[in-house]
Each structure stands twice: as structure tokens, then as C-alpha cells.
Design a protein around this motif. Sequence first.
Motif, PDB file in Angstrom:
ATOM      1  N   ALA A   1     -27.832 -48.852 -28.219  1.00 52.18           N
ATOM      2  CA  ALA A   1     -27.269 -48.573 -29.701  1.00 52.18           C
ATOM      3  C   ALA A   1     -28.056 -47.540 -30.181  1.00 52.18           C
ATOM      4  O   ALA A   1     -29.313 -47.403 -29.930  1.00 52.18           O
ATOM      5  N   VAL A   2     -27.357 -46.821 -30.880  1.00 52.10           N
ATOM      6  CA  VAL A   2     -27.628 -45.675 -31.562  1.00 52.10           C
ATOM      7  C   VAL A   2     -27.563 -45.629 -32.985  1.00 52.10           C
ATOM      8  O   VAL A   2     -26.503 -46.032 -33.536  1.00 52.10           O
ATOM      9  N   VAL A   3     -28.597 -45.669 -33.764  1.00 48.09           N
ATOM     10  CA  VAL A   3     -28.507 -45.560 -35.343  1.00 48.09           C
ATOM     11  C   VAL A   3     -28.822 -44.261 -35.839  1.00 48.09           C
ATOM     12  O   VAL A   3     -29.816 -43.618 -35.840  1.00 48.09           O
ATOM     13  N   ILE A   4     -27.733 -43.939 -36.761  1.00 41.42           N
ATOM     14  CA  ILE A   4     -27.842 -42.670 -37.427  1.00 41.42           C
ATOM     15  C   ILE A   4     -28.197 -43.040 -38.982  1.00 41.42           C
ATOM     16  O   ILE A   4     -27.295 -43.716 -39.508  1.00 41.42           O
ATOM     17  N   GLY A   5     -29.071 -42.295 -39.295  1.00 41.51           N
ATOM     18  CA  GLY A   5     -29.746 -42.749 -40.656  1.00 41.51           C
ATOM     19  C   GLY A   5     -30.912 -43.357 -40.919  1.00 41.51           C
ATOM     20  O   GLY A   5     -31.033 -44.565 -40.155  1.00 41.51           O
ATOM     21  N   ASP A   6     -31.849 -42.873 -41.480  1.00 37.95           N
ATOM     22  CA  ASP A   6     -33.290 -43.559 -41.508  1.00 37.95           C
ATOM     23  C   ASP A   6     -33.464 -43.999 -42.860  1.00 37.95           C
ATOM     24  O   ASP A   6     -34.903 -44.427 -43.282  1.00 37.95           O
ATOM     25  N   GLY A   7     -32.533 -44.244 -43.582  1.00 38.51           N
ATOM     26  CA  GLY A   7     -32.763 -44.771 -44.849  1.00 38.51           C
ATOM     27  C   GLY A   7     -32.844 -46.338 -44.924  1.00 38.51           C
ATOM     28  O   GLY A   7     -32.955 -46.751 -43.713  1.00 38.51           O
ATOM     29  N   ALA A   8     -33.082 -47.324 -45.705  1.00 34.71           N
ATOM     30  CA  ALA A   8     -33.254 -48.646 -45.720  1.00 34.71           C
ATOM     31  C   ALA A   8     -32.117 -49.273 -44.847  1.00 34.71           C
ATOM     32  O   ALA A   8     -32.377 -50.310 -43.910  1.00 34.71           O
ATOM     33  N   VAL A   9     -30.807 -48.890 -45.018  1.00 31.87           N
ATOM     34  CA  VAL A   9     -29.821 -49.595 -44.331  1.00 31.87           C
ATOM     35  C   VAL A   9     -30.147 -49.279 -42.718  1.00 31.87           C
ATOM     36  O   VAL A   9     -29.750 -50.245 -41.996  1.00 31.87           O
ATOM     37  N   GLY A  10     -30.035 -47.903 -42.654  1.00 33.04           N
ATOM     38  CA  GLY A  10     -30.528 -47.456 -41.148  1.00 33.04           C
ATOM     39  C   GLY A  10     -31.516 -48.142 -40.324  1.00 33.04           C
ATOM     40  O   GLY A  10     -31.428 -48.829 -39.241  1.00 33.04           O
ATOM     41  N   LEU A  11     -32.482 -48.469 -41.176  1.00 42.91           N
ATOM     42  CA  LEU A  11     -33.740 -49.183 -40.384  1.00 42.91           C
ATOM     43  C   LEU A  11     -33.600 -50.504 -40.330  1.00 42.91           C
ATOM     44  O   LEU A  11     -33.839 -50.957 -39.205  1.00 42.91           O
ATOM     45  N   CYS A  12     -32.651 -51.153 -41.381  1.00 41.46           N
ATOM     46  CA  CYS A  12     -32.243 -52.477 -41.125  1.00 41.46           C
ATOM     47  C   CYS A  12     -31.313 -52.526 -40.095  1.00 41.46           C
ATOM     48  O   CYS A  12     -31.081 -53.723 -39.268  1.00 41.46           O
ATOM     49  N   GLY A  13     -30.285 -51.528 -39.740  1.00 43.99           N
ATOM     50  CA  GLY A  13     -29.530 -51.532 -38.434  1.00 43.99           C
ATOM     51  C   GLY A  13     -30.406 -51.635 -37.364  1.00 43.99           C
ATOM     52  O   GLY A  13     -29.842 -52.010 -36.223  1.00 43.99           O
ATOM     53  N   VAL A  14     -31.325 -50.853 -37.218  1.00 45.86           N
ATOM     54  CA  VAL A  14     -32.180 -50.931 -35.986  1.00 45.86           C
ATOM     55  C   VAL A  14     -32.776 -52.190 -35.748  1.00 45.86           C
ATOM     56  O   VAL A  14     -32.773 -52.765 -34.686  1.00 45.86           O
ATOM     57  N   LEU A  15     -33.198 -53.005 -36.740  1.00 54.48           N
ATOM     58  CA  LEU A  15     -33.552 -54.252 -36.606  1.00 54.48           C
ATOM     59  C   LEU A  15     -32.620 -55.252 -36.114  1.00 54.48           C
ATOM     60  O   LEU A  15     -32.731 -55.963 -35.529  1.00 54.48           O
ATOM     61  N   ALA A  16     -31.243 -55.114 -36.897  1.00 54.51           N
ATOM     62  CA  ALA A  16     -30.146 -55.942 -36.308  1.00 54.51           C
ATOM     63  C   ALA A  16     -29.520 -55.595 -34.783  1.00 54.51           C
ATOM     64  O   ALA A  16     -29.414 -56.487 -34.070  1.00 54.51           O
ATOM     65  N   ALA A  17     -29.649 -54.455 -34.514  1.00 50.01           N
ATOM     66  CA  ALA A  17     -29.363 -54.160 -32.974  1.00 50.01           C
ATOM     67  C   ALA A  17     -30.268 -54.626 -32.168  1.00 50.01           C
ATOM     68  O   ALA A  17     -30.244 -55.304 -31.246  1.00 50.01           O
TER      69      ALA A  17
END
Length: 338
Positions: A166-182
Motif C-alpha cells: 500500500a502507498v499512502v499519499i499525504g502526510d497530514g493526520a489523515v494520511g498518517l492514520c491511513g498508514v496505521l490503517a493499512a
Amino acid sequence: MRATTIHAPGDIRFEEVPDPVIEEPTDAIVKVVAGCICGSDLWPYRGANDIDAGSTIGHECVGVVEEVGSAVKDFAPGDFVIVPFCHCDNTCAHCAAGVQSVCDNLGFTASGQGEYSRVTQADGSLVKTDGMPDDSLIPSLLTLSDVMATGWHAAVAAGVKQGGTAVVIGDGAVGLCGVLAAAQLGAERVIAMSRHEPRQEIARAFGATDIVAERGKEGGERIAELTKGIGADAVLECVGTDESMKTAFAIARPGSTVGFVGVPHGVELPVRRMFQKNVGLAGGMAPVRRYLPDLLDRVLSGAIDPGKVFDLTLPMSESPEGYRAMDERRAIKVLLQP
């Protein structure tokens, strides 16, 4: 009550406004224990969205139920609750299909950066904890009102699977939470696209296996290198700009899906590339209530600690400084306390 208001681009104030009141039998009034500033609040702050001068702002909060309408059966004054930013009855056909963010009786939190907030569909929207949570849990519980659920939605929409990349584009809070979710959903490799060291550190703590600091064409080339030319099995687009969307489709492998949760601004989809490469697009506004029970269990069990995205806590009266800090990228996400 006192609440954060917006008057013009860059003009945020903390001032007296009318108290919210019960307007419908399904309403509840929540006394805010903690609120925060969202990256999407920066769109009007920067002049990218229309502004209703003097309106309250802030759609994320947790707190204690103060008053309920006559039709509210599941909550009572004194309950500590998580307030999804989008309110739903959780019974209509769309809610039953798992898209509570398109409820027939949709409502939104309007004064999450104030002392009190009105919830328009209390029974369908709110989720309570067993008693008053420990102070240390408040930041993580607050993320469940939006950013953690939104990052989770991006991962689900993108089809993150066990063992995939998985690749997450965006390092704001949502993107960081996307990293955690993935990572939670089992991706073997989670690549976070980030140029900022403090955000990279959180991404790694949340499960990122690789960091890509490059953007645009160079970023795409780096992703291709890391994936041996195949591309990402799932892409989480957590920004909402045309550049980020183009990057998302450039790095997605054929047959994959881009999960998008960034509020779109000036985005033009590369439909021909989508057609030729069989790359899909899914996502949108997060149905927070759908994910809340599971995410609450994960927070309470210690499986996730998304509250790490808060790197600045201020009194609510200093909300204008919070906006400046986020706008100038001196803070990832600001927690506000009444």
C-alpha cells in the motif's frame, strides 16, 4: 458559549456565540471535552472554500452528553461520547449499506471547536464509552470522530489486503492514520510519501516500512523502483489536489484501486489512464459510524494509538494560533481543550 469562528481567510476568532439548543427530538447537546483542528479546516482558512462570515467552525469532538431530545433513547446526560463529524440515523437504506455519510437524515458537527455542540441524530451517530475514559485516551478517542475513521476508509476503499503493498499519499493526520490503517489491515509493505521528518517518524511508528520523500515524476519513479516496476496494490489518496490524484494513478498497478478521502480541489481524473490500466477509484466522505465500534475496540485494547498525530495542544481560546501553526506546518494536528 464561547466558540471558534471564521470571518474571512486567515481571520479566526474565539468569541461568544449563541448556545446550541435542542431543535428536534432526535438531537443531543454535548459538552465538549476536547476538539481539534482538521486539515480540511485549512481550505476555508486559506480562502479555497466559501466562508459564511462569523460562522462557527470545527467538526471533530468528544465530550459528555448535556441534554437529549425526547426521542433519544440510547443516551443520557453524563455519558461520554465520540461524535462522528457526519451525523446519521443509522437506519436508512444508505446507512444499512454502510454509507452513513450519505444518510437520508445527514447532519454535521458545526461547533467542535467550541464549548458545546449539537448532534442532530444522537441515537444513530453517537458511540459511548464505559464511563469517563482516562485522560491519556482522549487524543486517540478524538481521532475517531474523523481522521482515524477517514484514514481507515481510504484503506478499505483502496482494497488493502493481507500481504500486499500500500502507498499512502499525504502526510497530514489523515494520511498518517491511513498508514496505521493499512498496517492494521495486513499490508506487508506500507510506503508513506512524506517530506517532513516529524511526520515520517510517526508514519514509521504507525507501521510504514518505507518512506518516499520525492514528489511528482521523481516520486513515481521511486515507487516503481521499490515495487520492482509493478506499482502499488492499493493507493490511499489523502490530500485532494490534482497533483496528488495524478500521482496516485501513476503509481497504481493495473487492476488496483485508488482509495480517495482528500476533499477534492481542482481535481481532473485521468480517465483514459484509468481505462487503459484498469485502475479504479473508490472512497469519498468517510462513513465514520460504520467504523467506530471496531476502531474504538482497537483503541481501548491498545492495538492502535492514533492520538500520536496530535503534536500540539492548546487552550481552545488560542485556536487562532492553532490555525497558524497548522497552516505554517509547525504542527501536524492541534488538539484544543475548552
